[in-house]
Design a protein around this motif. Structure first.
Motif, PDB file in Angstrom:
ATOM      1  N   PRO A 222      52.770  14.917  60.779  1.00 36.80           N
ATOM      2  CA  PRO A 222      51.446  15.175  61.331  1.00 36.80           C
ATOM      3  C   PRO A 222      50.738  13.883  61.722  1.00 36.80           C
ATOM      4  O   PRO A 222      51.049  12.813  61.201  1.00 36.80           O
ATOM      5  CB  PRO A 222      50.713  15.874  60.188  1.00 36.80           C
ATOM      6  CG  PRO A 222      51.416  15.434  58.953  1.00 36.80           C
ATOM      7  CD  PRO A 222      52.829  15.164  59.337  1.00 36.80           C
ATOM      8  N   VAL A 223      49.805  14.003  62.640  1.00 42.86           N
ATOM      9  CA  VAL A 223      49.081  12.832  63.144  1.00 42.86           C
ATOM     10  C   VAL A 223      48.446  12.055  61.996  1.00 42.86           C
ATOM     11  O   VAL A 223      48.556  10.840  61.915  1.00 42.86           O
ATOM     12  CB  VAL A 223      48.009  13.254  64.183  1.00 42.86           C
ATOM     13  CG1 VAL A 223      47.129  12.081  64.567  1.00 42.86           C
ATOM     14  CG2 VAL A 223      48.677  13.860  65.410  1.00 42.86           C
ATOM     15  N   ASN A 224      47.785  12.761  61.107  1.00 42.49           N
ATOM     16  CA  ASN A 224      47.166  12.151  59.929  1.00 42.49           C
ATOM     17  C   ASN A 224      47.948  12.618  58.699  1.00 42.49           C
ATOM     18  O   ASN A 224      47.929  13.801  58.374  1.00 42.49           O
ATOM     19  CB  ASN A 224      45.698  12.572  59.794  1.00 42.49           C
ATOM     20  CG  ASN A 224      44.882  12.129  60.992  1.00 42.49           C
ATOM     21  OD1 ASN A 224      45.046  11.030  61.501  1.00 42.49           O
ATOM     22  ND2 ASN A 224      44.005  13.003  61.454  1.00 42.49           N
ATOM     23  N   TRP A 225      48.646  11.676  58.041  1.00 47.68           N
ATOM     24  CA  TRP A 225      49.445  12.037  56.872  1.00 47.68           C
ATOM     25  C   TRP A 225      48.523  12.584  55.776  1.00 47.68           C
ATOM     26  O   TRP A 225      47.535  11.945  55.417  1.00 47.68           O
ATOM     27  CB  TRP A 225      50.226  10.831  56.359  1.00 47.68           C
ATOM     28  CG  TRP A 225      51.114  11.200  55.212  1.00 47.68           C
ATOM     29  CD1 TRP A 225      50.893  10.917  53.895  1.00 47.68           C
ATOM     30  CD2 TRP A 225      52.339  11.943  55.257  1.00 47.68           C
ATOM     31  NE1 TRP A 225      51.895  11.430  53.129  1.00 47.68           N
ATOM     32  CE2 TRP A 225      52.800  12.075  53.926  1.00 47.68           C
ATOM     33  CE3 TRP A 225      53.082  12.522  56.280  1.00 47.68           C
ATOM     34  CZ2 TRP A 225      53.982  12.740  53.605  1.00 47.68           C
ATOM     35  CZ3 TRP A 225      54.252  13.191  55.957  1.00 47.68           C
ATOM     36  CH2 TRP A 225      54.689  13.292  54.643  1.00 47.68           C
ATOM     37  N   PRO A 226      48.828  13.774  55.246  1.00 49.21           N
ATOM     38  CA  PRO A 226      47.951  14.363  54.227  1.00 49.21           C
ATOM     39  C   PRO A 226      48.067  13.651  52.878  1.00 49.21           C
ATOM     40  O   PRO A 226      49.139  13.168  52.511  1.00 49.21           O
ATOM     41  CB  PRO A 226      48.470  15.808  54.125  1.00 49.21           C
ATOM     42  CG  PRO A 226      49.870  15.763  54.642  1.00 49.21           C
ATOM     43  CD  PRO A 226      49.932  14.635  55.630  1.00 49.21           C
ATOM     44  N   ASP A 227      46.945  13.601  52.142  1.00 52.45           N
ATOM     45  CA  ASP A 227      46.951  13.008  50.801  1.00 52.45           C
ATOM     46  C   ASP A 227      47.909  13.753  49.881  1.00 52.45           C
ATOM     47  O   ASP A 227      48.568  13.153  49.047  1.00 52.45           O
ATOM     48  CB  ASP A 227      45.544  13.035  50.191  1.00 52.45           C
ATOM     49  CG  ASP A 227      44.585  12.094  50.905  1.00 52.45           C
ATOM     50  OD1 ASP A 227      45.058  11.107  51.505  1.00 52.45           O
ATOM     51  OD2 ASP A 227      43.376  12.357  50.867  1.00 52.45           O
ATOM     52  N   ARG A 228      47.952  15.064  50.033  1.00 51.39           N
ATOM     53  CA  ARG A 228      48.824  15.917  49.206  1.00 51.39           C
ATOM     54  C   ARG A 228      49.684  16.767  50.139  1.00 51.39           C
ATOM     55  O   ARG A 228      49.348  17.929  50.425  1.00 51.39           O
ATOM     56  CB  ARG A 228      47.974  16.796  48.297  1.00 51.39           C
ATOM     57  CG  ARG A 228      47.196  16.007  47.270  1.00 51.39           C
ATOM     58  CD  ARG A 228      46.371  16.950  46.395  1.00 51.39           C
ATOM     59  NE  ARG A 228      45.544  16.192  45.484  1.00 51.39           N
ATOM     60  CZ  ARG A 228      44.313  15.768  45.762  1.00 51.39           C
ATOM     61  NH1 ARG A 228      43.772  16.034  46.929  1.00 51.39           N
ATOM     62  NH2 ARG A 228      43.634  15.072  44.881  1.00 51.39           N
ATOM     63  N   PRO A 229      50.807  16.244  50.611  1.00 54.11           N
ATOM     64  CA  PRO A 229      51.609  16.968  51.607  1.00 54.11           C
ATOM     65  C   PRO A 229      52.112  18.329  51.141  1.00 54.11           C
ATOM     66  O   PRO A 229      52.198  19.255  51.938  1.00 54.11           O
ATOM     67  CB  PRO A 229      52.757  16.015  51.928  1.00 54.11           C
ATOM     68  CG  PRO A 229      52.681  14.910  50.947  1.00 54.11           C
ATOM     69  CD  PRO A 229      51.351  14.925  50.310  1.00 54.11           C
ATOM     70  N   GLY A 230      52.427  18.475  49.861  1.00 51.43           N
ATOM     71  CA  GLY A 230      52.857  19.783  49.362  1.00 51.43           C
ATOM     72  C   GLY A 230      51.771  20.829  49.493  1.00 51.43           C
ATOM     73  O   GLY A 230      52.035  21.976  49.875  1.00 51.43           O
TER      74      GLY A 230
END
Length: 181
Positions: A42-50
């Motif tokens: 994703p464009v902005n990597w999530p803090d908690r990808p799960g």
């Protein structure tokens, strides 16, 4: 379960799409990190990808395996605030966003591309949306040309390209698609 065999690269290959389980999340995050490094998705990597893969509006999700290893993912969700395609499709069809299902979180490991994994995942999500009596739609960042090419190759209709503000300093062009009937 959906399995198909073929002969890519001279040897037999087994492609399988199955429902995602909680045990799959570690491998899903690993593959998502590979995709992010290669493609910026994703464009902005999530803090908690799960958690990002398991958002509260998620109806169901699937993973794809190639020769027994997890290589892809797709989700099907209810419409949330910020989803653009449900509103565009609903306005055109005279229906509300609740008549749609949003195809999301589609990714395929860079090393597994060219095996039809993305198309298999999309087919599974569309079939499930229709089984639920919902119309499949999706939003994709315009810079993800490979994803847009896949959707168009599969016959999805471009509803519009719109700009969406993701934060005070980030405006992103979004392509909104609907499956054809």
């Amino acid at each position: 379960m959906n399995s198909e065999s073929g002969t890519a690269s001279g040897g037999p290959e087994v492609r399988e799409v199955r429902h995602r389980t909680d045990r799959d999340l570690v491998d899903c995050v690993r593959v998502l990190a590979e995709v992010h490094a290669a493609d910026g998705y994703p464009v902005n990597w999530p803090d908690r990808p799960g958690e990002w893969l398991s958002k509260s509006s998620l109806l169901t999700a699937w993973v794809a395996e190639l020769d027994g290893r997890l290589v892809g993912h797709i989700g099907l969700s209810r419409s949330e605030p910020g989803d653009l395609a449900p509103g565009l499709w609903g306005a055109r069809e005279g229906a509300g966003g609740e008549a749609t299902a949003v195809v999301s979180r589609l990714f395929v490991a860079p090393g597994a591309r060219g095996h039809g994994i993305g198309a298999l995942l999309m087919e599974r999500a569309v079939r499930e949306a229709r089984r639920r009596g919902l119309h499949p739609v999706l939003d994709v960042v315009a810079s993800d040309v490979a994803a847009a090419a896949l959707y168009e190759r599969l016959g999805w209709e471009l509803l519009a390209t719109v700009e969406q503000r993701w934060s005070a300093d980030q405006v992103v062009a979004i392509r909104c698609y609907a499956a054809t009937t």
